[in-house]
Design a protein around this motif. Sequence first.
Motif, short mmCIF file in Angstrom:
data_model
loop_
_atom_site.label_atom_id
_atom_site.label_comp_id
_atom_site.label_asym_id
_atom_site.label_seq_id
_atom_site.Cartn_x
_atom_site.Cartn_y
_atom_site.Cartn_z
N HIS A 2 91.62 0.85 26.24
CA HIS A 2 92.02 1.87 25.27
C HIS A 2 93.35 1.50 24.64
N GLN A 59 96.16 3.46 21.78
CA GLN A 59 96.49 4.60 20.92
C GLN A 59 97.28 4.09 19.72
N ASP A 105 92.59 7.96 20.17
CA ASP A 105 92.34 7.05 21.29
C ASP A 105 91.21 6.11 20.89
#
Length: 187
Positions: A110, A112, A118
């Motif tokens: 992941h 950001q 996300d």
Amino acid sequence: MKRILLVAAFAVCVASEAMAQRAFNGGDAVLSAGIGMGTAVNVGSRTVVPPIAFQGEYCLLDRLFDDNSALGVGAYVGFAAGKRPYTAEGYTYFTQKVNNVMLGVRGALHYQFADRLDAYLGLMLGGSIANTRSEGVWMHGGNPPRYGGFLGDVFLGARYYLLPQLALYGEFGFGVAYFTVGVSFRI
């Protein structure tokens, strides 16, 4: 009047700080449900039930490379149903109805890129379990086709958090659907 402005400014600062939090933190669990378009599992030539996906993910490690990265693992369940008619000279002599369930484990990286967004990229390993029902007479040699087996999936997706616990998500991949949209809940 000064007191009201001071309280309002404080509330805006607290609210903006709460929304600027990281989207996927260590220890977070996210449950998602979605509906897909186009199916990557074999359900025949006519889709009867569109692809439906359920997934859960747990953040194993946050701040993997920097403050915006994380590593998550989870599970996936997908379902789609369809049928495949076999015709000759305008007559349907055999129909196969296929219910396909896909089960898998997933790992995702992941990142950001912006507040409340996300984005993730991952890999899933699993299998497809197909239940078939046949109607009519199979006129070809051997047995009718069978479905199911081992599956791998590479996926790319993103969640956008509308509220700290609620997000909309979209995902491209080769799971039960080529493109899935749905909602995610952080618990």
